[in-house]
Scaffold this motif. Structure first.
Motif, PDB file in Angstrom:
ATOM      1  N   SER A 280       0.868  -1.181   0.000  1.00 39.58           N
ATOM      2  CA  SER A 280       0.000   0.000   0.000  1.00 39.58           C
ATOM      3  C   SER A 280       0.896   1.220   0.000  1.00 39.58           C
ATOM      4  CB  SER A 280      -0.907  -0.003   1.236  1.00 39.58           C
ATOM      5  OG  SER A 280      -1.792   1.102   1.211  1.00 39.58           O
ATOM      6  N   ARG A 281       0.763   2.065  -1.014  1.00 37.77           N
ATOM      7  CA  ARG A 281       1.640   3.218  -1.169  1.00 37.77           C
ATOM      8  C   ARG A 281       0.837   4.510  -1.257  1.00 37.77           C
ATOM      9  NH1 ARG A 281       6.069   4.679  -5.927  1.00 37.77           N
ATOM     10  NH2 ARG A 281       7.246   6.165  -4.662  1.00 37.77           N
ATOM     11  N   ASN A 282       1.161   5.450  -0.400  1.00 40.22           N
ATOM     12  CA  ASN A 282       0.566   6.786  -0.447  1.00 40.22           C
ATOM     13  C   ASN A 282      -0.963   6.709  -0.375  1.00 40.22           C
ATOM     14  OD1 ASN A 282       3.223   7.765  -0.745  1.00 40.22           O
ATOM     15  ND2 ASN A 282       3.112   7.642  -2.958  1.00 40.22           N
ATOM     16  N   ALA A 283      -1.661   7.517  -1.175  1.00 38.89           N
ATOM     17  CA  ALA A 283      -3.120   7.548  -1.128  1.00 38.89           C
ATOM     18  C   ALA A 283      -3.664   8.182  -2.393  1.00 38.89           C
ATOM     19  CB  ALA A 283      -3.596   8.326   0.106  1.00 38.89           C
ATOM     20  N   LEU A 284      -4.936   7.967  -2.632  1.00 39.13           N
ATOM     21  CA  LEU A 284      -5.641   8.536  -3.777  1.00 39.13           C
ATOM     22  C   LEU A 284      -6.593   9.645  -3.320  1.00 39.13           C
ATOM     23  CD1 LEU A 284      -6.516   5.172  -5.531  1.00 39.13           C
ATOM     24  CD2 LEU A 284      -4.845   6.856  -6.354  1.00 39.13           C
ATOM     25  N   ARG A 285      -7.090  10.410  -4.272  1.00 42.58           N
ATOM     26  CA  ARG A 285      -8.028  11.478  -3.921  1.00 42.58           C
ATOM     27  C   ARG A 285      -9.229  10.921  -3.165  1.00 42.58           C
ATOM     28  NH1 ARG A 285      -9.739  16.890  -7.065  1.00 42.58           N
ATOM     29  NH2 ARG A 285     -11.318  17.598  -5.574  1.00 42.58           N
ATOM     30  N   ALA A 286      -9.704   9.734  -3.550  1.00 42.53           N
ATOM     31  CA  ALA A 286     -10.848   9.134  -2.865  1.00 42.53           C
ATOM     32  C   ALA A 286     -10.546   8.892  -1.395  1.00 42.53           C
ATOM     33  CB  ALA A 286     -11.241   7.824  -3.539  1.00 42.53           C
ATOM     34  N   ASP A 287      -9.294   8.564  -1.082  1.00 43.62           N
ATOM     35  CA  ASP A 287      -8.903   8.358   0.320  1.00 43.62           C
ATOM     36  C   ASP A 287      -8.889   9.680   1.077  1.00 43.62           C
ATOM     37  OD1 ASP A 287      -8.312   5.524  -0.146  1.00 43.62           O
ATOM     38  OD2 ASP A 287      -6.583   6.270  -1.265  1.00 43.62           O
ATOM     39  N   PHE A 288      -8.379  10.735   0.438  1.00 38.93           N
ATOM     40  CA  PHE A 288      -8.421  12.058   1.056  1.00 38.93           C
ATOM     41  C   PHE A 288      -9.870  12.440   1.363  1.00 38.93           C
ATOM     42  CE2 PHE A 288      -4.141  12.173  -0.365  1.00 38.93           C
ATOM     43  CZ  PHE A 288      -3.494  13.263   0.206  1.00 38.93           C
ATOM     44  N   GLU A 289     -10.766  12.201   0.400  1.00 35.11           N
ATOM     45  CA  GLU A 289     -12.176  12.555   0.582  1.00 35.11           C
ATOM     46  C   GLU A 289     -12.815  11.715   1.692  1.00 35.11           C
ATOM     47  OE1 GLU A 289     -13.584  12.043  -3.394  1.00 35.11           O
ATOM     48  OE2 GLU A 289     -12.965  14.061  -4.020  1.00 35.11           O
ATOM     49  N   ARG A 290     -12.403  10.464   1.793  1.00 41.26           N
ATOM     50  CA  ARG A 290     -12.924   9.590   2.849  1.00 41.26           C
ATOM     51  C   ARG A 290     -12.524  10.120   4.226  1.00 41.26           C
ATOM     52  NH1 ARG A 290     -10.771   5.334   0.990  1.00 41.26           N
ATOM     53  NH2 ARG A 290     -12.483   4.883  -0.407  1.00 41.26           N
ATOM     54  N   VAL A 291     -11.305  10.600   4.347  1.00 43.16           N
ATOM     55  CA  VAL A 291     -10.835  11.154   5.618  1.00 43.16           C
ATOM     56  C   VAL A 291     -11.572  12.451   5.938  1.00 43.16           C
ATOM     57  CG1 VAL A 291      -8.850  12.081   6.850  1.00 43.16           C
ATOM     58  CG2 VAL A 291      -8.587  10.061   5.423  1.00 43.16           C
ATOM     59  N   VAL A 292     -11.739  13.311   4.948  1.00 41.79           N
ATOM     60  CA  VAL A 292     -12.472  14.568   5.165  1.00 41.79           C
ATOM     61  C   VAL A 292     -13.865  14.275   5.704  1.00 41.79           C
ATOM     62  CG1 VAL A 292     -13.525  16.549   4.005  1.00 41.79           C
ATOM     63  CG2 VAL A 292     -11.173  15.911   3.469  1.00 41.79           C
ATOM     64  N   ALA A 293     -14.551  13.320   5.081  1.00 41.94           N
ATOM     65  CA  ALA A 293     -15.905  12.978   5.521  1.00 41.94           C
ATOM     66  C   ALA A 293     -15.904  12.449   6.946  1.00 41.94           C
ATOM     67  CB  ALA A 293     -16.516  11.946   4.569  1.00 41.94           C
ATOM     68  N   ALA A 294     -14.904  11.651   7.294  1.00 40.86           N
ATOM     69  CA  ALA A 294     -14.840  11.103   8.655  1.00 40.86           C
ATOM     70  C   ALA A 294     -14.603  12.202   9.680  1.00 40.86           C
ATOM     71  CB  ALA A 294     -13.729  10.054   8.741  1.00 40.86           C
ATOM     72  N   ILE A 295     -13.781  13.185   9.346  1.00 41.15           N
ATOM     73  CA  ILE A 295     -13.548  14.313  10.264  1.00 41.15           C
ATOM     74  C   ILE A 295     -14.805  15.162  10.385  1.00 41.15           C
ATOM     75  CG2 ILE A 295     -12.247  16.459  10.579  1.00 41.15           C
ATOM     76  CD1 ILE A 295      -9.820  15.050   9.374  1.00 41.15           C
ATOM     77  N   GLU A 296     -15.440  15.431   9.261  1.00 36.27           N
ATOM     78  CA  GLU A 296     -16.640  16.281   9.282  1.00 36.27           C
ATOM     79  C   GLU A 296     -17.763  15.658  10.099  1.00 36.27           C
ATOM     80  OE1 GLU A 296     -16.374  18.812   5.111  1.00 36.27           O
ATOM     81  OE2 GLU A 296     -17.341  16.840   5.073  1.00 36.27           O
ATOM     82  N   THR A 297     -17.798  14.337  10.166  1.00 36.44           N
ATOM     83  CA  THR A 297     -18.856  13.657  10.932  1.00 36.44           C
ATOM     84  C   THR A 297     -18.397  13.276  12.334  1.00 36.44           C
ATOM     85  OG1 THR A 297     -18.211  11.580   9.830  1.00 36.44           O
ATOM     86  CG2 THR A 297     -20.078  12.807   8.900  1.00 36.44           C
ATOM     87  N   GLY A 298     -17.245  13.796  12.762  1.00 34.35           N
ATOM     88  CA  GLY A 298     -16.803  13.620  14.140  1.00 34.35           C
ATOM     89  C   GLY A 298     -16.280  12.248  14.489  1.00 34.35           C
ATOM     90  N   ARG A 299     -15.807  11.489  13.487  1.00 34.92           N
ATOM     91  CA  ARG A 299     -15.363  10.120  13.756  1.00 34.92           C
ATOM     92  C   ARG A 299     -13.850   9.990  13.904  1.00 34.92           C
ATOM     93  NH1 ARG A 299     -17.684   6.887   8.958  1.00 34.92           N
ATOM     94  NH2 ARG A 299     -17.370   8.893   7.890  1.00 34.92           N
ATOM     95  N   VAL A 300     -13.132  11.118  13.895  1.00 38.32           N
ATOM     96  CA  VAL A 300     -11.675  11.107  14.032  1.00 38.32           C
ATOM     97  C   VAL A 300     -11.295  11.918  15.266  1.00 38.32           C
ATOM     98  CG1 VAL A 300      -9.466  11.705  12.962  1.00 38.32           C
ATOM     99  CG2 VAL A 300     -11.373  10.916  11.532  1.00 38.32           C
ATOM    100  N   PRO A 301     -10.640  11.317  16.255  1.00 40.88           N
ATOM    101  CA  PRO A 301     -10.319  12.025  17.505  1.00 40.88           C
ATOM    102  C   PRO A 301      -9.096  12.938  17.370  1.00 40.88           C
ATOM    103  CG  PRO A 301      -9.496   9.793  17.635  1.00 40.88           C
ATOM    104  CD  PRO A 301     -10.213   9.896  16.300  1.00 40.88           C
ATOM    105  N   LEU A 302      -9.198  13.968  16.515  1.00 42.46           N
ATOM    106  CA  LEU A 302      -8.048  14.821  16.261  1.00 42.46           C
ATOM    107  C   LEU A 302      -7.594  15.574  17.503  1.00 42.46           C
ATOM    108  CD1 LEU A 302      -8.480  16.364  12.699  1.00 42.46           C
ATOM    109  CD2 LEU A 302      -6.760  14.749  13.491  1.00 42.46           C
ATOM    110  N   ASP A 303      -8.520  15.861  18.409  1.00 38.14           N
ATOM    111  CA  ASP A 303      -8.128  16.554  19.638  1.00 38.14           C
ATOM    112  C   ASP A 303      -7.098  15.734  20.416  1.00 38.14           C
ATOM    113  OD1 ASP A 303      -9.774  18.614  19.044  1.00 38.14           O
ATOM    114  OD2 ASP A 303     -11.395  18.030  20.394  1.00 38.14           O
ATOM    115  N   HIS A 304      -7.166  14.418  20.288  1.00 37.69           N
ATOM    116  CA  HIS A 304      -6.192  13.543  20.945  1.00 37.69           C
ATOM    117  C   HIS A 304      -4.928  13.376  20.111  1.00 37.69           C
ATOM    118  CE1 HIS A 304      -8.952  12.333  24.128  1.00 37.69           C
ATOM    119  NE2 HIS A 304      -9.885  12.152  23.212  1.00 37.69           N
TER     120      HIS A 304
END
Length: 337
Positions: A280-304
């Motif tokens: 598995s190497r780097n990432a694709l735009r779809a992966d970036f978008e998947r992460v954005v959606a997860a952050i926007e819906t509060g599923r990523v504990p970035l505060d930690h």
């Protein structure tokens, strides 16, 4: 503009550099946040296998558009996420929709100068609108996208018994998205504080320390069957080789980290499991978008996850210190401008 240069292993300097000129198809971006990655520590320490000095490090970036080509959907002042994998667009991988493994890939901060500076010119196709994300959040997309891509590659489904080896930022991101995909996630590491962090943040269901007794804990986690999906995110040849033995019959091993060495495995053990092994190497735009959606819906504990901060000038002392003292460090951000 100001830029932090790694002149040679162990040697950082804050220098004045000319402002970059925007080339055809490029956007001029004011860098506002840069995440410090294991890659940056390796460059500083002189252990990165694919780098020439001097180098401006930095590939986990967010910023603001200063100047865009005519007709671009991006406008001055827009907050953007930087995809640091600059691809050629014409090779066999790019033609197949896999620019993350472009034959001539140039990663910002590694193969070409990166974003540990005030301004950078980036191909328009490598910039994504940040939408509602803050600058801090936008700078975290890239490292999380690596884990999201690895999970997407694995085909992991609900209930899959999952082992992530390595609880650094990439391993934590992989474990996080494995859990979001429905996996029952165990994480293994040498450092007790990293395992404690993963459990406290609910990124993994169980933590397993490397050492005496770990073999029994691994056996107990799957009742002796092995794991359906194993991800190695350690950057260690020995760990990557031993990971083959943790995979269940019919299971999958995903090598997320990379080493500049040859790894070996037992062919009988590999074949009797009918194991799938994936890089598995780097990432694709779809992966970036998947992460954005997860952050926007509060599923990523970035505060930690965001544990440390510094400035462009402060990085001269902080980056070397953190390279040797990583206790409590998950992700550090450089605030620029």
């Amino acid at each position: 503009m100001r830029a932090v240069i790694c002149r040679a292993p162990g040697e950082l300097a804050l220098e004045e550099r000319p402002e970059p000129e925007r080339g055809e198809g490029e956007v001029l971006v004011r860098v506002r946040r840069m995440g410090i990655c294991g890659t940056d520590f390796h460059i500083y320490e002189g252990s990165h296998p694919y780098l020439q000095y001097p180098r401006i490090m930095g590939h986990e970036l967010s910023g603001e558009v200063l100047e865009a080509p005519g007709g671009s959907p991006l406008a001055p002042g827009d907050t953007v996420i930087v995809n640091p994998y600059v691809s050629c667009g014409t090779c066999i991988a790019c033609r197949a929709g896999k620019p993350n493994c472009c034959v001539q890939i140039a990663v910002l901060g590694v193969h070409r100068d990166g974003g540990m500076c005030e301004t950078i010119a980036v191909p328009e196709r490598n910039l994504y609108p940040a939408g509602s994300l803050t600058l801090d959040q936008a700078a975290c997309i890239e490292f999380l996208a690596i884990g999201a891509h690895a999970v997407a590659r694995s085909g992991l489904g609900g209930g899959a018994r999952t082992l992530v080896i390595g609880a650094g930022p990439i391993g934590l991101g992989t474990a996080l998205f494995a859990g979001l995909a429905g996996g029952d996630v165990s994480i293994m590491d040498r450092e007790a504080d990293r395992l404690a962090f993963a459990l406290k943040s609910r990124i993994a269901a169980r933590g397993i320390g490397v050492g005496d007794g770990s073999a029994e804990l691994l056996r107990q986690a799957t009742e002796g069957d092995g794991f359906d999906v194993v991800f190695d995110a350690t950057g260690s040849r020995a760990s990557m080789e031993s990971a083959f033995g943790h995979v269940a019959h019919g299971g999958t091993l995903v090598l997320v980290s990379v080493v500049a060495e040859t790894i070996a495995f037992s062919d009988p053990e590999f074949h009797k499991r009918e194991m799938t092994v994936l890089g598995s190497r780097n990432a694709l735009r779809a992966d970036f978008e998947r992460v954005v959606a997860a952050i926007e819906t509060g599923r990523v504990p970035l505060d930690h996850l965001l544990t440390h901060r510094t400035s462009l000038a402060g990085a001269l002392a902080d980056l070397p210190r953190w390279a040797g003292q990583k206790s409590g460090l998950v992700k550090a951000l450089v605030e620029i401008g």
